[in-house]
Structure formats: structure tokens, C-alpha cells
Design a protein around this motif. Structure first.
Motif, PDB file in Angstrom:
ATOM      1  N   GLN A 223       0.807  -1.209   0.000  1.00  0.00           N
ATOM      2  CA  GLN A 223       0.000   0.000   0.000  1.00  0.00           C
ATOM      3  C   GLN A 223       0.845   1.267   0.000  1.00  0.00           C
ATOM      4  OE1 GLN A 223      -3.283   0.121   2.716  1.00  0.00           O
ATOM      5  NE2 GLN A 223      -3.874  -1.995   2.323  1.00  0.00           N
ATOM      6  N   SER A 224       2.123   1.114   0.307  1.00  0.00           N
ATOM      7  CA  SER A 224       3.019   2.273   0.278  1.00  0.00           C
ATOM      8  C   SER A 224       3.613   2.519  -1.104  1.00  0.00           C
ATOM      9  CB  SER A 224       4.164   2.074   1.275  1.00  0.00           C
ATOM     10  OG  SER A 224       5.093   1.097   0.791  1.00  0.00           O
ATOM     11  N   LEU A 225       3.357   1.623  -2.057  1.00  0.00           N
ATOM     12  CA  LEU A 225       3.918   1.799  -3.398  1.00  0.00           C
ATOM     13  C   LEU A 225       3.413   3.087  -4.021  1.00  0.00           C
ATOM     14  CD1 LEU A 225       3.588  -1.842  -4.825  1.00  0.00           C
ATOM     15  CD2 LEU A 225       5.708  -0.659  -4.190  1.00  0.00           C
ATOM     16  N   PRO A 226       4.228   3.703  -4.875  1.00  0.00           N
ATOM     17  CA  PRO A 226       3.791   4.951  -5.510  1.00  0.00           C
ATOM     18  C   PRO A 226       2.608   4.724  -6.446  1.00  0.00           C
ATOM     19  CG  PRO A 226       5.813   4.156  -6.516  1.00  0.00           C
ATOM     20  CD  PRO A 226       5.568   3.289  -5.321  1.00  0.00           C
ATOM     21  N   THR A 227       2.025   5.793  -6.929  1.00  0.00           N
ATOM     22  CA  THR A 227       0.926   5.712  -7.871  1.00  0.00           C
ATOM     23  C   THR A 227       1.293   4.759  -9.008  1.00  0.00           C
ATOM     24  OG1 THR A 227       0.238   7.956  -7.367  1.00  0.00           O
ATOM     25  CG2 THR A 227      -0.496   7.033  -9.457  1.00  0.00           C
ATOM     26  N   THR A 228       0.414   3.799  -9.264  1.00  0.00           N
ATOM     27  CA  THR A 228       0.747   2.691 -10.164  1.00  0.00           C
ATOM     28  C   THR A 228      -0.276   2.555 -11.281  1.00  0.00           C
ATOM     29  OG1 THR A 228       1.774   1.486  -8.326  1.00  0.00           O
ATOM     30  CG2 THR A 228       1.199   0.210 -10.292  1.00  0.00           C
ATOM     31  N   LEU A 229       0.226   2.390 -12.494  1.00  0.00           N
ATOM     32  CA  LEU A 229      -0.604   1.996 -13.626  1.00  0.00           C
ATOM     33  C   LEU A 229      -0.244   0.569 -13.999  1.00  0.00           C
ATOM     34  CD1 LEU A 229      -2.541   2.583 -16.058  1.00  0.00           C
ATOM     35  CD2 LEU A 229      -0.477   3.228 -17.337  1.00  0.00           C
ATOM     36  N   ILE A 230      -1.257  -0.291 -14.104  1.00  0.00           N
ATOM     37  CA  ILE A 230      -1.058  -1.654 -14.594  1.00  0.00           C
ATOM     38  C   ILE A 230      -1.854  -1.802 -15.879  1.00  0.00           C
ATOM     39  CG2 ILE A 230      -1.332  -4.112 -14.136  1.00  0.00           C
ATOM     40  CD1 ILE A 230      -1.211  -3.531 -11.171  1.00  0.00           C
ATOM     41  N   VAL A 231      -1.168  -2.195 -16.949  1.00  0.00           N
ATOM     42  CA  VAL A 231      -1.824  -2.454 -18.222  1.00  0.00           C
ATOM     43  C   VAL A 231      -1.622  -3.923 -18.558  1.00  0.00           C
ATOM     44  CG1 VAL A 231      -1.975  -1.846 -20.663  1.00  0.00           C
ATOM     45  CG2 VAL A 231      -1.334  -0.096 -19.001  1.00  0.00           C
ATOM     46  N   SER A 232      -2.713  -4.623 -18.786  1.00  0.00           N
ATOM     47  CA  SER A 232      -2.628  -6.044 -19.127  1.00  0.00           C
ATOM     48  C   SER A 232      -3.766  -6.398 -20.070  1.00  0.00           C
ATOM     49  CB  SER A 232      -2.690  -6.914 -17.860  1.00  0.00           C
ATOM     50  OG  SER A 232      -3.916  -6.728 -17.176  1.00  0.00           O
TER      51      SER A 232
END
Length: 344
Positions: free
Chosen positions: A255-264
Motif C-alpha cells: 500500500q506504500s507503493l507509488p501511484t501505479t498503472l497496470i496495463v494487461s
């Protein structure tokens, strides 16, 4: 074949692509115009896929160069952005966690030398490595990157992760019954099938069998005062390592990870585990491309529409990260963080 095409592109566009060494590690710097320096640019630090066993930094040169050019056109060339692809060590020559060590070397160099934003990105195994690098940076009290951009990330390497769907269950899945299990199996349309995944797992395990120390395993499990017997250093233990199967990392770390985009793609082998992983992140936008296969956005030479759609989404994300907007696309009014609505 892909590598040969990329090498031809790299040779024919040398003013946009250059080979560099970062802390002794071979990298390629891709920009939209000549003379753009890494230290003066927004940097996408990119880790290629290949199951930690195959691939190289040049395999996606065409797709990444297209992405950089699209970004440059959108900003009229006023904002410099480049992609730094990394030739990290592969199994069996570089057993795990060697790839992570080298990734951290390049990231540290970028942290202390780059004056603008750093976005960490990767596809498949490179996506998992990108997440692991952020988790290691948090443990080492380093500044996180400004954002994460993951393409079809491989986040669960455990035996049976595809067909048993270890922790991918939720209320909707329970309602689906047998259909849930069918979705967890590798779609026949995806080029990445279970045989290939088992090959990668076997290669990783064989390379790491004699090099993964008990003290390291305890360290990454946040158990510094305990020790693991050599007999327990088997494949199961290796693939339960939260820096390899990153979906197993502690909730507070994810939950501390930076703003994330996942494309799959919605037709790929890793779809169930990617969906489960995305739900664990606090600041994440997961976009599934209809009919998309594994790493569709990076294969624009072959896949056409699915690839271009994925790249467009990625360029939108980069535009908002670089220009300070809210990349999550959750604003219904001007966001307090970005001052305007999202372009998603």
C-alpha cells in the motif's frame, strides 16, 4: 527475431538511442531528439521481461521509442522525457537476487543524479522486478520513484499460482464457481503458456539453489533474528520470497507503493494474479485491454490495435505524472493534488 528487429531500429536511429553505462551496468537511453541528457530529463527506468531468464534491453526499443515520441508530440517537445532500459543479469549466470541488486544500482544512480521525475516501469518479469525494487528502496529508506508503470507483471511465481489461484479469490470469484477455475487457467490464445512459465521457474530455481543464503531469506522475510535450515531452501521457499513473488509482500509495503498503472490483457495467462495484485495496492489504476495478450503494448510490431491502445494509456499516464496531475483518474472535480481533472 524481435531482438534483431530492435537492433536494426537502434542502429538506424542512433541519434535517438545510445548505449550508456550506469554504475558499470549496460543500459540504453532512448529519447525523442538528440542531445537530451539523462540527468536533465524525466526518466522512465525500464526493466524488460523474459522470465528472469531471457530477453535484453533492446527487445522493446521500437515500442519505447514510439512511446517517447508520442509523449514529445503531446507536449510540443517542451518537456524532456527519455527511457533508460537496463541490461540486468539473468539466470543462470546471475542467480536471484542478482537482478535486484543491479536494478538497485541503477536506481540509486538515478536518484542521486537525475534532477527531474523518475518513473519505474517494466513488463512481465521486469514488472515484478520493478515492484521488488520499490519494496527494497522502502526497506533501505530511499526515496520512492514518482510512479510505477507495469505491463502484464509476473507477480506470483509459486507452484500452482496459475491453476490453484492461491490468494486470488474474492466474493465475485466465489459466486462464479467453476467459471472461476476456468479463468485461472492459461487462455489458449495467449502465447505465454504454462509450459513456458514452468521452464522459467525451473531455471530460476536451478540457478538459485546453491546461492540463496539462509540469512538472505530471513532478511527479506523481516525475520533478522531467525535462521532457516539449508533443507528448507527448496523451490517452495524461493518462490514464496516476497521480493520474487511480490504479491506476497506485507500489506503495508504494497500500500506504500507509488501511484501505479497496470496495463494487461484480458486474454492472458497472468490475468487472475494481476487482478488480485492490483486490488492490494492503494493507489492503482488497472486497465485491461479487450482481447489483449501478454505484454500486448510492447509488441506493436505484431499486434497492432491492442498495442497502440496500451501505449496510448501509458503515454496518458506519463503525461499526468510528469505534469503533476492525478494519474488515478478518480477525480470527479478538480483534484486537490493536481488542480484539474484527469485525462483518463
Amino acid at each position: 527475431r524481435v531482438s534483431a528487429l530492435a537492433q536494426k531500429y537502434l542502429t538506424g536511429n542512433s541519434r535517438y538511442c545510445s548505449s550508456v553505462k550506469i554504475d558499470g551496468i549496460d543500459c540504453t537511453w532512448i529519447t525523442s531528439k538528440p542531445g537530451v541528457r539523462i540527468v536533465d530529463s524525466n526518466v522512465v527506468l525500464y526493466f524488460h521481461g523474459g522470465g528472469y531468464v531471457t530477453g535484453n534491453r533492446e527487445q522493446y526499443t521500437m515500442a519505447l521509442a514510439n512511446m517517447v515520441r508520442d509523449f514529445s508530440r503531446r507536449t510540443d517537445g517542451d518537456t524532456h522525457l527519455g527511457v533508460l532500459t537496463v541490461e540486468y543479469g539473468l539466470c543462470p549466470e546471475t542467480p536471484f537476487p542478482g537482478c535486484l541488486t543491479e536494478a538497485m544500482q541503477v536506481y540509486n544512480w538515478c536518484l542521486f543524479n537525475c534532477t527531474r521525475k523518475i518513473i519505474v516501469a517494466g513488463d512481465s518479469a521486469g514488472g515484478g522486478l520493478s515492484v521488488a525494487m520499490c519494496l527494497r528502496a522502502r526497506r533501505d529508506d530511499l526515496l520512492p520513484p514518482h510512479a510505477l508503470m507495469l505491463v502484464s507483471p509476473w507477480v506470483d511465481l509459486r507452484e500452482g499460482a496459475l491453476d490453484d489461484n492461491h490468494d486470488n479469490s474474492d466474493e465475485d470469484d466465489e459466486k462464479d464457481g467453476d467459471d472461476h477455475r476456468k479463468r485461472s487457467l492459461a487462455p489458449k490464445s495467449d502465447f505465454l503458456q504454462q509450459d513456458g512459465i514452468h521452464f522459467f521457474r525451473d531455471a530460476i530455481a536451478a540457478a538459485s539453489a546453491s546461492s540463496l543464503s539462509p540469512s538472505f531469506l530471513c532478511d527479506i522475510r523481516h525475520q533478522p533474528n531467525e535462521h532457516v535450515d539449508d533443507a528448507k531452501l527448496n523451490n517452495s521457499s524461493l518462490f514464496e520470497n516476497p521480493l520474487l513473488s511480490v504479491t506476497l509482500a506485507p500489506s503495508e509495503d504494497l500500500q506504500s507503493l507509488p501511484t501505479t498503472l497496470i496495463v494487461s490483457g484480458d486474454e492472458e495467462t497472468f490475468t487472475p494474479q494481476i487482478r488480485a495484485f492490483a486490488k492490494k495496492l492503494r493507489r492503482c489504476r488497472h486497465v485491461e485491454i479487450p482481447g489483449g495478450m501478454h505484454c500486448s503494448p510492447m509488441a506493436d510490431v505484431f499486434l497492432g490495435e491492442e498495442a497502440y491502445l496500451g501505449q496510448r494509456i501509458m503515454v496518458n499516464f506519463l503525461d499526468e505524472v510528469v505534469h503533476g496531475a492525478c494519474p488515478l483518474g478518480t477525480c470527479t472535480k478538480p483534484c486537490t493534488r493536481c488542480g484539474r481533472s484527469s485525462v483518463f
